[in-house]
Design a protein around this motif. Structure first.
Motif, PDB file in Angstrom:
ATOM      1  N   ARG A   1       0.915  -0.975  -0.149  1.00 50.35           N
ATOM      2  CA  ARG A   1      -0.445  -0.078  -0.301  1.00 50.35           C
ATOM      3  C   ARG A   1       0.707   1.459  -0.341  1.00 50.35           C
ATOM      4  NH1 ARG A   1      -5.889  -0.309   2.518  1.00 50.35           N
ATOM      5  NH2 ARG A   1      -6.036  -2.511   1.816  1.00 50.35           N
ATOM      6  N   GLU A   2       0.285   2.378  -0.780  1.00 49.73           N
ATOM      7  CA  GLU A   2       1.475   3.608  -1.313  1.00 49.73           C
ATOM      8  C   GLU A   2       1.723   4.149   0.135  1.00 49.73           C
ATOM      9  OE1 GLU A   2      -2.600   5.786  -2.251  1.00 49.73           O
ATOM     10  OE2 GLU A   2      -0.502   6.899  -2.363  1.00 49.73           O
TER      11      GLU A   2
ATOM     12  N   THR B   1       5.107   8.416  -7.812  1.00 51.80           N
ATOM     13  CA  THR B   1       3.852   8.104  -8.868  1.00 51.80           C
ATOM     14  C   THR B   1       3.576   8.326 -10.782  1.00 51.80           C
ATOM     15  OG1 THR B   1       2.730  10.034  -8.174  1.00 51.80           O
ATOM     16  CG2 THR B   1       2.648   8.719  -6.452  1.00 51.80           C
TER      17      THR B   1
ATOM     18  N   TYR C   1       1.028   1.961 -10.243  1.00 49.39           N
ATOM     19  CA  TYR C   1       1.035   2.521  -9.572  1.00 49.39           C
ATOM     20  C   TYR C   1      -1.191   2.286  -9.230  1.00 49.39           C
ATOM     21  CZ  TYR C   1      -1.152   6.584  -6.613  1.00 49.39           C
ATOM     22  OH  TYR C   1      -1.088   7.392  -5.275  1.00 49.39           O
TER      23      TYR C   1
ATOM     24  N   ARG D   1      -5.505   1.658  -8.226  1.00 54.22           N
ATOM     25  CA  ARG D   1      -5.966   1.186  -7.216  1.00 54.22           C
ATOM     26  C   ARG D   1      -6.487   0.234  -6.685  1.00 54.22           C
ATOM     27  NH1 ARG D   1     -11.426   4.463  -7.947  1.00 54.22           N
ATOM     28  NH2 ARG D   1     -12.852   3.739  -6.377  1.00 54.22           N
TER      29      ARG D   1
ATOM     30  N   PHE E   1      -4.369   3.048  -2.335  1.00 51.57           N
ATOM     31  CA  PHE E   1      -3.417   2.730  -4.081  1.00 51.57           C
ATOM     32  C   PHE E   1      -2.599   1.738  -3.527  1.00 51.57           C
ATOM     33  CE2 PHE E   1      -4.981   5.115  -7.852  1.00 51.57           C
ATOM     34  CZ  PHE E   1      -5.334   6.191  -7.256  1.00 51.57           C
TER      35      PHE E   1
END
Lengths: 272, 351
Positions: A167-168, A197, A208, A210, A219
């Motif tokens: 996860r970002e 990104t 990247y 979702r 994201f």
């Protein structure tokens, strides 16, 4: 009805040259079974032969050289080359002998530059250049290093060590610990969020994506197609081992992944 | 009915302050409040006590925040924070009466499950778990961080001024990381794009012209020693001869300018004329003769005096190209009415 027939016809055509294409390029990801690029139907091998007769050898060589130059200039920014662009801007009238030109260009890259053309997206037909040669253990000092490589390395290692997708927030938080705040302008990297990104994603180093069903939208990061081809998981693991003062084998799953056929980019671990 | 409406009114200021999506459930709340109002009075009071409801919701929100914002912390296998959160939630749930709180509880459950999922995947990892916090610590050391204190907690928030990184910190990482990549080196033109520059200044031309004059003077004595017959020798001889003519004509009448064309043209031979022009050019190049334009803008020549030679060197030199064709040659002969050549052909013909 006739649409179906045309599709099978095209399929047959693309099957006949699949053998020549496999000889042309070695690409682990490409699956040549269907060419769904409707704007540019793949010429058959007989069409290629006929096409070659129309041009002199010097003309074909010239076109090959132009393709090579196109690739080299596009590669400066590490943006993949789209086949559609090649055809539109360089090949033009020579589009019928496209496979032959690509074959020759690949040979030039191989023999002259030590580079490989790799198709990273067989659906959209996108190509990148990859080094065939292994980087020396201690690269010459006069090559200037790009600090962004360090940033990219951190992101890629995090993703790899975490099993392939993160996860970002994990990325942002870890970077914060490294004194890189994605929300602020960094003195070396500038807009960090954009670099990661946007830039790295366009270069196909990262994906990247979702995460579905998240509210607010979140994201996750994965390795991009370029990273799969260019980056050696084995070597990343080695560096991890050095950093943590551990044996790379202690990360069993990652070790297995790195040494599997799909995982490694055909590099042998260096003896350290 | 009155009571519920009062309840709704009392709740509205709180709802204005709460999250936006709360407003959507306001209508449902009214309806539900209306439904619950049918129960026994004391239970009703507890259920509708706005203070209690608020407290429960606030506690839920706290729990949710704990889970979402300290994610890495909760994931760390070294603590049981997630379990504690879940236990808290179970306790809270006993007091949940209204959908609003239930919604929060559901949200907490989703978030906690997600975390639990990740924790579980960590369990299945054979070998060592990878801890990003430890990774960042090690990387900072690699980059050459000068730690001032050894406090773990302080280093977790990146803004802390706790030790400083050297300037080339990221370059170090990049250098070490480079060998993990098989990037194609990018191609750049070596010399850059075409850069138009003004032609080199005239100074250089002057210097170049000075040098030959010195060399010419040196060459001549050397060649006289050699008794070989060479073209160069012949040329030099011829040039000297012409200089002699020029000087003698000039001495005859220093005031009268000698027309260039009259001097070089041989009305009987075009090739001789060309040779004369050729030999004249040496005299001018070497600064032994000079060409100038007279009042009628016609070229004239004159020998350069001995004393003038050095001074002539510092003059700005000019170049010009003289061309002649048989047609022009004839026209000149007519125009200047040249009957006789001023330069006699040499006796030896060795072309």
């Amino acid at each position: 009805m006739c649409c179906c027939q045309r599709m099978t016809q095209r399929k047959r055509l693309s099957n006949t040259q699949s053998s020549s294409q496999n000889k042309r390029q070695s690409m682990p990801l490409a699956s040549q079974e269907e060419d769904d690029d409707l704007t540019f139907p793949q010429p058959s091998s007989s069409q290629v032969q006929r096409g070659l007769e129309r041009f002199t050898p010097a003309q074909v060589d010239q076109k090959t050289a132009e393709v090579v130059q196109f690739f080299l200039v596009r590669d400066q920014k590490k943006i993949p080359v789209r086949r559609a662009d090649l055809v539109k801007h360089v090949l033009k009238d020579y589009r019928n002998i496209y496979p032959e030109i690509m074959k020759r260009a690949a040979r030039t890259f191989d023999q002259v530059f030590g580079l490989k053309i790799v198709e990273i997206d067989s659906k959209n037909h996108m190509y990148i250049l990859v080094n065939k040669l292994e980087t020396a253990e201690a690269p010459p000092i006069m090559n200037p290093t790009n600090p962004k490589t360090g940033l990219l390395f951190v992101v890629l290692s995090l993703i790899f060590m975490k099993g392939g997708a993160v996860r970002e927030n994990l990325i942002w938080n870890t970077l914060k610990k490294l004194r890189v705040d994605a929300g602020e302008k960094h003195e070396e990297f500038g807009d960090v969020k954009k670099a990661i990104t946007d830039e790295f994603v366009r270069q196909r180093y990262l994906e990247y994506v979702r995460i579905p069903h998240t509210e607010p939208v979140e994201f996750e990061f994965r390795w991009g197609q370029r990273a799969e081809v260019e980056v050696s998981k084995v070597k990343i693991l080695e560096f991890m081992g050095e950093l943590h003062d551990q044996d790379p084998q202690s990360w069993t799953q990652q070790f297995r992944e790195a040494h599997s056929i799909s995982g490694s980019s055909q590099t042998a671990p260096s003896s350290r | 009915m009155k009571r519920t409406r009062g309840g709704a009114d009392e709740e509205s200021p709180r709802q204005n302050g709460s999250a936006g999506r709360r407003k959507g459930s306001q209508q449902q709340g009214d309806g539900d409040d209306g439904g619950l109002a049918i129960g026994p009075p004391d239970l009703q009071d507890e259920d509708n006590d706005p203070g209690l409801r608020r407290e429960i919701r606030s506690k839920y929100r706290d729990l949710i925040n704990t889970v979402t914002q300290n994610r890495e912390d909760m994931l760390s296998p070294s603590n049981n924070k997630l379990t504690e959160v879940l236990q808290e939630a179970v306790k809270l749930f006993k007091d949940v009466r209204q959908p609003r709180e239930a919604a929060l509880d559901a949200h907490l459950l989703v978030v906690a499950t997600d975390l639990g999922n990740e924790k579980a995947s960590q369990l299945f990892t054979e070998g060592t778990t990878f801890d990003p916090t430890a990774f960042s610590e090690h990387l900072l050391s690699f980059m050459g961080l000068n730690r001032l204190e050894d406090d773990e907690d302080e280093q977790q928030n990146g803004g802390a001024v706790d030790g400083y990184l050297p300037q080339d910190a990221w370059h170090r990482v990049a250098r070490r990381a480079e060998c993990c990549f098989r990037t194609a080196p990018s191609f750049h033109y070596m010399m850059g794009s075409f850069h138009a520059e003004p032609p080199p200044p005239k100074q250089r031309i002057e210097r170049q012209r000075k040098a030959p004059s010195k060399e010419a003077k040196r060459i001549m004595p050397t060649q006289l020693k050699k008794m070989e017959d060479s073209h160069q020798e012949a040329t030099e001889k011829e040039v000297e001869r012409i200089l002699g003519y020029l000087k003698s004509y000039y001495q005859d009448d220093p005031t009268s300018p000698i027309s260039y064309y009259e001097f070089v043209i041989d009305p009987t031979s075009f090739s001789r004329t060309v040779e004369n022009i050729f030999h004249m050019s040496f005299l001018i190049r070497d600064g032994l003769a000079r060409m100038y334009l007279d009042n009628d803008k016609l070229p004239c020549i004159a020998p350069v005096e001995e004393g003038e030679v050095d001074a002539g060197g510092s003059y700005s030199r000019k170049q010009c190209i003289v061309s002649i064709s048989p047609k022009i040659w004839k026209e000149l002969i007519e125009a200047f009415d040249i009957r006789d050549t001023m330069i006699q052909p040499p006796n030896t013909q060795n072309e």
